[in-house]
Scaffold this motif. Structure first.
Motif, PDB file in Angstrom:
ATOM      1  N   SER A 186       0.854  -1.190   0.000  1.00 52.11           N
ATOM      2  CA  SER A 186       0.000   0.000   0.000  1.00 52.11           C
ATOM      3  C   SER A 186       0.889   1.238   0.000  1.00 52.11           C
ATOM      4  O   SER A 186       1.704   1.423   0.908  1.00 52.11           O
ATOM      5  N   LEU A 187       0.753   2.088  -1.028  1.00 55.38           N
ATOM      6  CA  LEU A 187       1.634   3.229  -1.217  1.00 55.38           C
ATOM      7  C   LEU A 187       0.879   4.534  -0.958  1.00 55.38           C
ATOM      8  O   LEU A 187      -0.167   4.781  -1.566  1.00 55.38           O
ATOM      9  N   ASP A 188       1.402   5.356  -0.068  1.00 57.85           N
ATOM     10  CA  ASP A 188       0.799   6.652   0.229  1.00 57.85           C
ATOM     11  C   ASP A 188       1.359   7.675  -0.749  1.00 57.85           C
ATOM     12  O   ASP A 188       2.307   8.393  -0.456  1.00 57.85           O
ATOM     13  N   ASP A 189       0.762   7.704  -1.935  1.00 59.71           N
ATOM     14  CA  ASP A 189       1.269   8.551  -3.018  1.00 59.71           C
ATOM     15  C   ASP A 189       0.068   9.012  -3.846  1.00 59.71           C
ATOM     16  O   ASP A 189      -0.673   8.179  -4.367  1.00 59.71           O
ATOM     17  N   PRO A 190      -0.145  10.325  -3.985  1.00 60.38           N
ATOM     18  CA  PRO A 190      -1.304  10.811  -4.738  1.00 60.38           C
ATOM     19  C   PRO A 190      -1.294  10.422  -6.214  1.00 60.38           C
ATOM     20  O   PRO A 190      -2.336  10.477  -6.873  1.00 60.38           O
ATOM     21  N   LEU A 191      -0.132  10.034  -6.730  1.00 61.11           N
ATOM     22  CA  LEU A 191      -0.049   9.624  -8.133  1.00 61.11           C
ATOM     23  C   LEU A 191      -0.401   8.158  -8.331  1.00 61.11           C
ATOM     24  O   LEU A 191      -0.456   7.683  -9.466  1.00 61.11           O
ATOM     25  N   VAL A 192      -0.631   7.449  -7.228  1.00 54.43           N
ATOM     26  CA  VAL A 192      -0.931   6.024  -7.296  1.00 54.43           C
ATOM     27  C   VAL A 192      -2.436   5.810  -7.165  1.00 54.43           C
ATOM     28  O   VAL A 192      -3.083   6.383  -6.285  1.00 54.43           O
ATOM     29  N   SER A 193      -3.012   4.984  -8.038  1.00 52.98           N
ATOM     30  CA  SER A 193      -4.432   4.658  -7.979  1.00 52.98           C
ATOM     31  C   SER A 193      -4.690   3.677  -6.836  1.00 52.98           C
ATOM     32  O   SER A 193      -3.769   3.049  -6.317  1.00 52.98           O
ATOM     33  N   ARG A 194      -5.966   3.552  -6.440  1.00 52.47           N
ATOM     34  CA  ARG A 194      -6.294   2.672  -5.318  1.00 52.47           C
ATOM     35  C   ARG A 194      -5.811   1.244  -5.575  1.00 52.47           C
ATOM     36  O   ARG A 194      -5.220   0.618  -4.713  1.00 52.47           O
ATOM     37  N   LYS A 195      -6.081   0.716  -6.749  1.00 47.64           N
ATOM     38  CA  LYS A 195      -5.541  -0.580  -7.161  1.00 47.64           C
ATOM     39  C   LYS A 195      -4.838  -0.329  -8.490  1.00 47.64           C
ATOM     40  O   LYS A 195      -5.450  -0.314  -9.544  1.00 47.64           O
ATOM     41  N   HIS A 196      -3.551  -0.087  -8.399  1.00 51.33           N
ATOM     42  CA  HIS A 196      -2.795   0.457  -9.518  1.00 51.33           C
ATOM     43  C   HIS A 196      -2.204  -0.631 -10.416  1.00 51.33           C
ATOM     44  O   HIS A 196      -2.304  -0.561 -11.633  1.00 51.33           O
ATOM     45  N   ALA A 197      -1.572  -1.631  -9.782  1.00 57.59           N
ATOM     46  CA  ALA A 197      -0.857  -2.639 -10.565  1.00 57.59           C
ATOM     47  C   ALA A 197      -0.960  -3.996  -9.873  1.00 57.59           C
ATOM     48  O   ALA A 197      -1.259  -4.092  -8.681  1.00 57.59           O
ATOM     49  N   LEU A 198      -0.713  -5.024 -10.657  1.00 59.07           N
ATOM     50  CA  LEU A 198      -0.745  -6.394 -10.148  1.00 59.07           C
ATOM     51  C   LEU A 198       0.533  -7.102 -10.568  1.00 59.07           C
ATOM     52  O   LEU A 198       0.894  -7.099 -11.742  1.00 59.07           O
ATOM     53  N   LEU A 199       1.231  -7.695  -9.577  1.00 55.19           N
ATOM     54  CA  LEU A 199       2.359  -8.559  -9.885  1.00 55.19           C
ATOM     55  C   LEU A 199       1.866  -9.999  -9.927  1.00 55.19           C
ATOM     56  O   LEU A 199       1.187 -10.453  -8.995  1.00 55.19           O
ATOM     57  N   ILE A 200       2.184 -10.710 -10.991  1.00 59.84           N
ATOM     58  CA  ILE A 200       1.778 -12.105 -11.156  1.00 59.84           C
ATOM     59  C   ILE A 200       3.043 -12.947 -11.139  1.00 59.84           C
ATOM     60  O   ILE A 200       3.869 -12.877 -12.058  1.00 59.84           O
TER      61      ILE A 200
END
Length: 282
Positions: free
Chosen positions: A30-44
């Motif tokens: 969980s990143l506290d960054d205004p440029l990051v979306s709530r669910k931004h990316a997924l690592l598979i």
């Protein structure tokens, strides 16, 4: 193969699974960054390779400076940019020690390897208010605290209060909002949130974290734990702009409840009264 994700000078081990990155506390990172979306990316992560997927984020995902579309395979040394946060993937054979570069590792501390728990989705039948969904949400928050809490502890020990604050702010805020909404927060999660709030108050000397601890325990209608009071006691000797009215209202509420409490909790209320006196005399 062993996969590790380096972020903020720490290596997170990635077992096979799916790992969410974003601002939401449902994410494993969980990143506290205004440029990051709530669910931004997924690592598979599979047994032999790692892929990163942009989940339709507002600002996209960059790999080695190039914006990706959809699912993108990443390899050793690739730099993944999520918002303004950069992380690096490392790959090594099983049983080998973590690779370290002097430029990446603070001279005062070795790299810490932390297991990163994968997403465990609720059953397909689980609705938004189902017991399975609530259990899944609680497990996600506990996983997030296990992941970020250990890293934050080490950041605080190294005097990096800003780094610890950045790691924990989003998760702590979620616990507070849940308590204020009447959600039954897991007692261990609640206590850890209060303790980290007090730790941040002592480390940053920001009154907002004292207010956080008081608001959290007011919403939870319970006295602060002993270690949390210990941290607050040290912090309140140095912080001058604490909201005395908020603290006093909380202590009054605990005092009214104390006749129905056990001896241990009544003692905690007495210690809270000591904190009130400390702030009043400043």
């Amino acid at each position: 193969m062993v996969f590790r994700l380096r972020y903020l000078h720490h290596d997170f081990e990635l077992p096979p699974g799916r790992f969410l990155i974003g601002r939401s506390t449902e994410c494993q990172l969980s990143l506290d960054d205004p440029l990051v979306s709530r669910k931004h990316a997924l690592l598979i992560v599979s047994d032999d390779h790692v892929e990163v997927e942009d989940l339709g984020s507002r600002n996209g995902v960059l790999v080695n400076g190039e914006k990706i579309a959809g699912v993108h395979r990443v390899t050793h040394g690739d730099r993944i940019m999520v918002g303004s946060q950069e992380m690096t993937l490392s790959i090594m054979s099983a049983g080998s020690p973590p690779t370290r570069r002097a430029s990446d590792v603070p001279a005062v501390s070795p790299v810490t390897v932390t297991a990163m728990a994968p997403v465990r989705p609720p059953s397909p039948e689980a609705g938004p208010g189902s017991s399975d969904q609530r259990e899944h949400d609680a497990t996600s928050k506990a996983d997030a605290f296990r992941l970020l809490g250990g890293v934050a502890e080490k950041a605080l020990a190294l005097g990096r209060a800003d780094e610890a604050e950045r790691l924990l702010s989003t998760l702590l805020d979620h616990v507070l909002r849940s308590a204020q909404a009447g959600v039954d927060v897991d007692p261990t999660l609640f206590e850890r949130a209060g303790h980290f709030g007090a730790r941040l108050a002592a480390a940053t000397l920001k009154a907002r974290w004292v207010d956080y601890v008081i608001e959290l325990h007011t919403a939870g209608r319970r006295p602060c734990a002993g270690p949390t009071i210990d941290e607050l006691h040290g912090a309140l000797r140095k912080i001058k702009d604490v909201d005395l009215a908020r603290l006093r209202a909380y202590v009054d509420a605990m005092r009214e409840m104390s006749p129905s409490m056990g001896p241990a909790d009544r003692f905690l209320v007495q210690r809270l009264e000591g904190l009130e006196r400390l702030v009043t005399l400043q």
